[in-house]
Write a protein that holds these residues in place. Structure first.
Motif: not given
Lengths: 345, 345, 345
Positions: A4-5, A26-27, A98-99, A112-114
């Motif tokens: 995710k990251n 996506i994913a 999401f970024p 993942g973690d922004p």
């Protein structure tokens, strides 16, 4: 289970319309991707927080998005700012944003973690919009897990068998040992074949009279970005030492983005720096690549069907699998570490 | 998991032929529905007790049914009365027969404990064959769980977004607060909008010159029967107080019958009591409803696809969900109680 | 769960080409079946040991097979003898080779322990290539588990219902009690109907003037081989005592080979020993059988759909199921014993 990251390619820039939405998963995460009035790309989870309807079927209202099921209106930060017929808006009424970064023709997304979404981690694909290079935009949808495609990309030994008349060239070429090195985020593969026949797809657009020295230098960044410096020069003119005289050069840019567990988006282009004023040359190179990638898809989807019949099937690893074995290990470890940090202390 | 001790609509009366069978699955139970020589509707489990072949592929022999796999013959009570080539008939050789009632154009079936099958529990839909009312027969097959459709029916806030040009009318209409009351077997929703523009589907067949007072009074009976008293009268003529002067009235009858876990039969009609001698008016109203229900189906099937991608997705409940939250609670409790009474003491 | 230690029919001899491969899955095992330069049939697991690509998409090189993904080359024993670009070949680089026998037009394969693959266990189907008999080659693909088809073949009572105008004849025929005997590897069913009308499919090609004595003598060998001695002679001429005077005889050969859990290959032929110089007679008999087998498929696939809706559905066993009950018990016990011997001591 996906990393995710990391930055995934979510699409070509032109796929995100000025009005409306690009809807893409996506994913396993459905995304509604759009442009605000400043042309900035925004990526929402494509699932309204209220009842789960897709926001990509919603309506743009200035820099806001209205869900066209029950009318909830979200601002650019995903915060609900209007609920028809009810004045109070509960604080949990928001959708995930999401970024996302638009850079060199590709839309990059971080699932993942922004707080970890560092733009400097985005691989450099500037050849996609560098005026000194030319390419067409490629996309293929695969019905397999992305790792089987990564295996394919990390391996040269299949070239003479899967692509005998397109990319592959002679079987001698398959015997050249690549040098495999670990990098910070993946593997680097360097492969030189000296004094060999040039491949058909190049001869079509830039005929060499004799033998060539051919190189493929891969930078494969986990989980799915492949940057390839490839080309060939007349044999013995010093290309291995860095003299790319009369050379033909490519900078392949390829991105694998898992869609679901057994399907994958594959974005690619094959920029060249010669005959850039000749669209017919660009088209010919692109078509050769597309034909070759369809050959890959055919064998990889057949492989997936056979592997799926036996959940206990164990692959025998060979020397030619050095790069992909390392790569799969990198991916496994990254997923393991993400899971560890997600656990409660 | 479905409620069993309730009346489901299994079809329109005309779907059950004089000879032969209607084959339909309700709540995962396959049914062979037929008419005996007295025109009485009979519902068998559509699975021969012997080897499971569908009896709906069988042969009618008077008031008996012969399975056309091995020839077992069943009487109207589902008891096997003949086994070719064997004189003895074991007592367990019988198929399940379900309580079934034909009433006001619909075939009602009870899948649970037959001793609880009280005909007086069948909701009143007499408008379907009352000579003072007219409607066409509607049916839609949905590829979603029936609860997502019930959600849709129990909610008014989606009207201006999903049906802006059909049923919905203006966005003002979405802001009208409905009154929600619990009833013995479900919820009642009352909604009045005063002094608003009439909706397009009515203007087509019965043009009002000015504003109208519009009402929708729902009686939603778990798990899936919706009876709707709706209509409109010229604004200010006292409709809210009961004076339906120069009013246009409808009595929508809608029935959701789960087929499998993620598919649903949806039976409906929209009787009106004006211009009953004009089939073109009836057709126009019916077509407006069908168009609107197709709009619902499109968004609800899209919703289901998004929800299915994440088994952990939690919906955020809003004030506008009061009716459907209560309704889902009623359904859950009914299933829980049925499971409890099915447990051994 | 399938029996492994048995001979399955993998195909008709003509399906295995001189060059190239027959690709077919038997009991969840994908097979690449080919002929070496001596015309000997070879059966490989159709999954390269390296990355799982299907070898049936590979290239024949003399008596070797090259995988066309990464170029591994396997000899006739499945041992890898070449890996491009790497001199060392690890000992585990081999594909499974299955015992296979070509006999009387069929390709027989043994998926279990090779040391138990006794050729003498292959059922005798010599009528398929005996010059005194004639038949056409039949194949049907079924989307059901093979046991439901075995049930169908082991049962006569369905004939007048499923095949009234083809094989079945009159309903009287259904009432004839078969004699069921256990054999070493299955069941034998003997069924005589005396003084009955001849069936339509025989009348078409060999009209009898009066009644006939008709027999069906089945040898059903677990898990899926049916050898059938059937025929009829003018009534009262002594056929039951062994005098097959003016008789019409058939030697049906049928083989059920499970493909996946819910699909089956069905190979069959219906050799006759009269009018063997008349292809139109052979074609007529074959077409009658194909028509009847399509009737079977229609009801058996409908049965499977109904049974699949309820995992707890229990079949009621009748007297007419004696043969198939015994047969299912034989199959279950064989699987149980194979599992036991597979357990660690």
């Amino acid at each position: 289970m996906f990393i995710k990251n990391c930055w995934y390619v979510a699409g070509w820039d032109k796929e995100v319309p000025q009005d409306g939405f690009l809807s893409r998963t996506i994913a396993n995460m459905p995304l509604a991707i759009w442009r605000d009035s400043h042309n900035k790309v925004i990526a929402f989870e494509d699932r309204c927080c209220h009842r789960g309807a897709p926001l990509s079927k919603g309506r743009r209202e200035g820099d806001c998005v209205r869900c066209m099921y029950h009318g909830l209106k979200f601002d650019v930060k995903g915060i609900c700012i209007e609920i028809p017929s009810q004045p109070r808006i509960p604080p949990q009424a928001k959708v995930r944003v999401f970024p996302v970064v638009e850079k060199h023709r590709w839309i990059w997304i971080w699932l993942g973690d922004p707080s970890l979404a560092d733009e400097s981690l985005i691989p450099d694909t500037h050849w996609l919009d560098d005026p000194a290079w030319r390419s067409n935009d490629g996309y293929i949808h695969y019905d397999v897990n992305y790792l089987l495609i990564a295996d394919n990309l990390l391996d040269f030994s299949h070239l003479p068998y899967v692509h005998p008349t397109t990319l592959g060239g002679t079987e001698d070429y398959a015997k050249v040992q690549p040098k495999v090195e670990r990098t910070d985020r993946g593997v680097k593969i360097t492969r030189w074949a000296l004094n060999i026949d040039p491949p058909a797809f190049v001869q079509k657009v830039h005929p060499f009279e004799g033998k060539v020295d051919r190189w493929n230098i891969y930078d494969f960044i986990a989980p799915g970005i492949l940057l390839m410096d490839s080309g060939m020069a007349p044999a013995g003119t010093g290309a291995p030492e860095g003299n790319r005289v009369n050379a033909v050069e490519f900078r392949g840019c390829q991105a694998l983005s898992p869609e679901h567990d057994n399907s994958t988006h594959y974005f690619f282009a094959h920029p060249h720096n010669f005959a850039i004023d000749r669209p017919d040359v660009t088209d010919s190179i692109h078509q050769s690549v597309v034909t070759a990638f369809d050959e890959d898809r055919e064998i990889v989807e057949a492989q997936q069907a056979m592997v799926a019949l036996d959940p206990n099937f164990k692959m025998v690893n060979l020397g030619i699998d050095a790069a992909l074995s390392q790569f799969r290990w990198i991916v496994s470890r990254a997923i393991e570490q993400e899971n560890k940090s997600a656990e409660p202390a």
